[in-house]
Design a protein around this motif. Structure first.
Motif, PDB file in Angstrom:
ATOM      1  N   ASP A 288     -50.326 -22.076  83.443  1.00  0.00           N
ATOM      2  CA  ASP A 288     -49.099 -21.616  84.113  1.00  0.00           C
ATOM      3  C   ASP A 288     -47.940 -21.750  83.138  1.00  0.00           C
ATOM      4  O   ASP A 288     -47.973 -22.587  82.235  1.00  0.00           O
ATOM      5  CB  ASP A 288     -48.766 -22.483  85.347  1.00  0.00           C
ATOM      6  CG  ASP A 288     -49.729 -22.257  86.496  1.00  0.00           C
ATOM      7  OD1 ASP A 288     -50.265 -21.148  86.612  1.00  0.00           O
ATOM      8  OD2 ASP A 288     -49.929 -23.201  87.277  1.00  0.00           O
ATOM      9  N   HIS A 289     -46.939 -20.919  83.333  1.00  0.00           N
ATOM     10  CA  HIS A 289     -45.719 -21.097  82.539  1.00  0.00           C
ATOM     11  C   HIS A 289     -44.504 -20.839  83.419  1.00  0.00           C
ATOM     12  O   HIS A 289     -44.572 -20.088  84.382  1.00  0.00           O
ATOM     13  CB  HIS A 289     -45.706 -20.211  81.290  1.00  0.00           C
ATOM     14  CG  HIS A 289     -45.748 -18.744  81.572  1.00  0.00           C
ATOM     15  ND1 HIS A 289     -46.912 -18.060  81.688  1.00  0.00           N
ATOM     16  CD2 HIS A 289     -44.769 -17.843  81.766  1.00  0.00           C
ATOM     17  CE1 HIS A 289     -46.651 -16.793  81.934  1.00  0.00           C
ATOM     18  NE2 HIS A 289     -45.353 -16.633  81.996  1.00  0.00           N
ATOM     19  N   ASP A 290     -43.441 -21.531  83.084  1.00  0.00           N
ATOM     20  CA  ASP A 290     -42.163 -21.361  83.773  1.00  0.00           C
ATOM     21  C   ASP A 290     -41.225 -20.583  82.865  1.00  0.00           C
ATOM     22  O   ASP A 290     -41.201 -20.802  81.655  1.00  0.00           O
ATOM     23  CB  ASP A 290     -41.520 -22.720  84.094  1.00  0.00           C
ATOM     24  CG  ASP A 290     -42.235 -23.450  85.214  1.00  0.00           C
ATOM     25  OD1 ASP A 290     -42.978 -22.802  85.969  1.00  0.00           O
ATOM     26  OD2 ASP A 290     -42.040 -24.668  85.339  1.00  0.00           O
ATOM     27  N   GLU A 291     -40.487 -19.676  83.466  1.00  0.00           N
ATOM     28  CA  GLU A 291     -39.508 -18.888  82.722  1.00  0.00           C
ATOM     29  C   GLU A 291     -38.160 -18.991  83.390  1.00  0.00           C
ATOM     30  O   GLU A 291     -38.070 -19.255  84.589  1.00  0.00           O
ATOM     31  CB  GLU A 291     -39.927 -17.410  82.670  1.00  0.00           C
ATOM     32  CG  GLU A 291     -41.168 -17.151  81.875  1.00  0.00           C
ATOM     33  CD  GLU A 291     -41.519 -15.672  81.819  1.00  0.00           C
ATOM     34  OE1 GLU A 291     -41.015 -14.893  82.658  1.00  0.00           O
ATOM     35  OE2 GLU A 291     -42.302 -15.305  80.940  1.00  0.00           O
ATOM     36  N   GLU A 292     -37.122 -18.797  82.594  1.00  0.00           N
ATOM     37  CA  GLU A 292     -35.775 -18.730  83.152  1.00  0.00           C
ATOM     38  C   GLU A 292     -35.170 -17.379  82.771  1.00  0.00           C
ATOM     39  O   GLU A 292     -35.489 -16.818  81.724  1.00  0.00           O
ATOM     40  CB  GLU A 292     -34.901 -19.881  82.652  1.00  0.00           C
ATOM     41  CG  GLU A 292     -34.619 -19.862  81.169  1.00  0.00           C
ATOM     42  CD  GLU A 292     -33.799 -21.050  80.709  1.00  0.00           C
ATOM     43  OE1 GLU A 292     -33.627 -22.006  81.478  1.00  0.00           O
ATOM     44  OE2 GLU A 292     -33.348 -21.035  79.567  1.00  0.00           O
ATOM     45  N   LEU A 293     -34.326 -16.870  83.627  1.00  0.00           N
ATOM     46  CA  LEU A 293     -33.661 -15.593  83.389  1.00  0.00           C
ATOM     47  C   LEU A 293     -32.606 -15.753  82.307  1.00  0.00           C
ATOM     48  O   LEU A 293     -31.861 -16.739  82.296  1.00  0.00           O
ATOM     49  CB  LEU A 293     -33.012 -15.115  84.681  1.00  0.00           C
ATOM     50  CG  LEU A 293     -32.585 -13.665  84.758  1.00  0.00           C
ATOM     51  CD1 LEU A 293     -33.768 -12.746  84.520  1.00  0.00           C
ATOM     52  CD2 LEU A 293     -31.964 -13.375  86.107  1.00  0.00           C
ATOM     53  N   ILE A 294     -32.546 -14.803  81.385  1.00  0.00           N
ATOM     54  CA  ILE A 294     -31.527 -14.826  80.336  1.00  0.00           C
ATOM     55  C   ILE A 294     -30.313 -14.075  80.857  1.00  0.00           C
ATOM     56  O   ILE A 294     -30.385 -12.876  81.138  1.00  0.00           O
ATOM     57  CB  ILE A 294     -32.043 -14.183  79.034  1.00  0.00           C
ATOM     58  CG1 ILE A 294     -33.248 -14.954  78.512  1.00  0.00           C
ATOM     59  CG2 ILE A 294     -30.931 -14.132  77.993  1.00  0.00           C
ATOM     60  CD1 ILE A 294     -33.908 -14.322  77.308  1.00  0.00           C
TER      61      ILE A 294
ATOM     62  N   ARG B  22     -37.053 -16.115  79.421  1.00  0.00           N
ATOM     63  CA  ARG B  22     -37.429 -16.962  78.296  1.00  0.00           C
ATOM     64  C   ARG B  22     -38.383 -18.027  78.832  1.00  0.00           C
ATOM     65  O   ARG B  22     -38.100 -18.675  79.838  1.00  0.00           O
ATOM     66  CB  ARG B  22     -36.171 -17.616  77.715  1.00  0.00           C
ATOM     67  CG  ARG B  22     -36.406 -18.715  76.756  1.00  0.00           C
ATOM     68  CD  ARG B  22     -35.136 -19.369  76.194  1.00  0.00           C
ATOM     69  NE  ARG B  22     -34.020 -19.407  77.111  1.00  0.00           N
ATOM     70  CZ  ARG B  22     -32.813 -18.878  76.862  1.00  0.00           C
ATOM     71  NH1 ARG B  22     -32.578 -18.258  75.749  1.00  0.00           N
ATOM     72  NH2 ARG B  22     -31.844 -18.982  77.746  1.00  0.00           N
ATOM     73  N   ARG B  23     -39.513 -18.206  78.166  1.00  0.00           N
ATOM     74  CA  ARG B  23     -40.477 -19.222  78.577  1.00  0.00           C
ATOM     75  C   ARG B  23     -39.891 -20.598  78.257  1.00  0.00           C
ATOM     76  O   ARG B  23     -39.448 -20.848  77.144  1.00  0.00           O
ATOM     77  CB  ARG B  23     -41.794 -19.033  77.846  1.00  0.00           C
ATOM     78  CG  ARG B  23     -42.850 -20.035  78.293  1.00  0.00           C
ATOM     79  CD  ARG B  23     -44.178 -19.748  77.700  1.00  0.00           C
ATOM     80  NE  ARG B  23     -44.639 -18.454  78.186  1.00  0.00           N
ATOM     81  CZ  ARG B  23     -45.692 -17.832  77.726  1.00  0.00           C
ATOM     82  NH1 ARG B  23     -46.390 -18.351  76.758  1.00  0.00           N
ATOM     83  NH2 ARG B  23     -46.051 -16.669  78.222  1.00  0.00           N
ATOM     84  N   VAL B  24     -39.877 -21.466  79.249  1.00  0.00           N
ATOM     85  CA  VAL B  24     -39.305 -22.802  79.050  1.00  0.00           C
ATOM     86  C   VAL B  24     -40.359 -23.910  79.136  1.00  0.00           C
ATOM     87  O   VAL B  24     -40.113 -25.023  78.672  1.00  0.00           O
ATOM     88  CB  VAL B  24     -38.156 -23.095  80.043  1.00  0.00           C
ATOM     89  CG1 VAL B  24     -36.971 -22.182  79.759  1.00  0.00           C
ATOM     90  CG2 VAL B  24     -38.605 -22.961  81.475  1.00  0.00           C
TER      91      VAL B  24
END
Length: 63
Positions: free
Chosen positions: A17-23, A32-34
């Motif tokens: 799994d990966h978490d991303e945040e909106l740029i 962007r993957r955080v």
């Protein structure tokens, strides 16, 4: 070798799994993957316990 994990993992199918945040400020939708996580043990291993481990991609070594 994956950073954040101790030793080698046995061969198998693992869920990632990966978490991303909106740029903000972009004229199009971008993220962007955080963080990246691996579910242990592998999918094919029957276990009553499991854990979610963060993978440190900055310290991962290529094979």
């Amino acid at each position: 070798m994956l950073g954040g994990l101790e030793g080698k993992l046995p061969a198998g199918d693992y869920d990632i799994d990966h978490d991303e945040e909106l740029i903000d400020g972009m004229s199009w939708l971008a993220g962007r993957r955080v963080a990246t996580f691996i579910h242990l043990p592998a999918r094919t291993v029957k276990s009553q316990t499991s854990q979610l481990v963060a993978i440190d991609l900055a310290n991962s070594k290529p094979r």
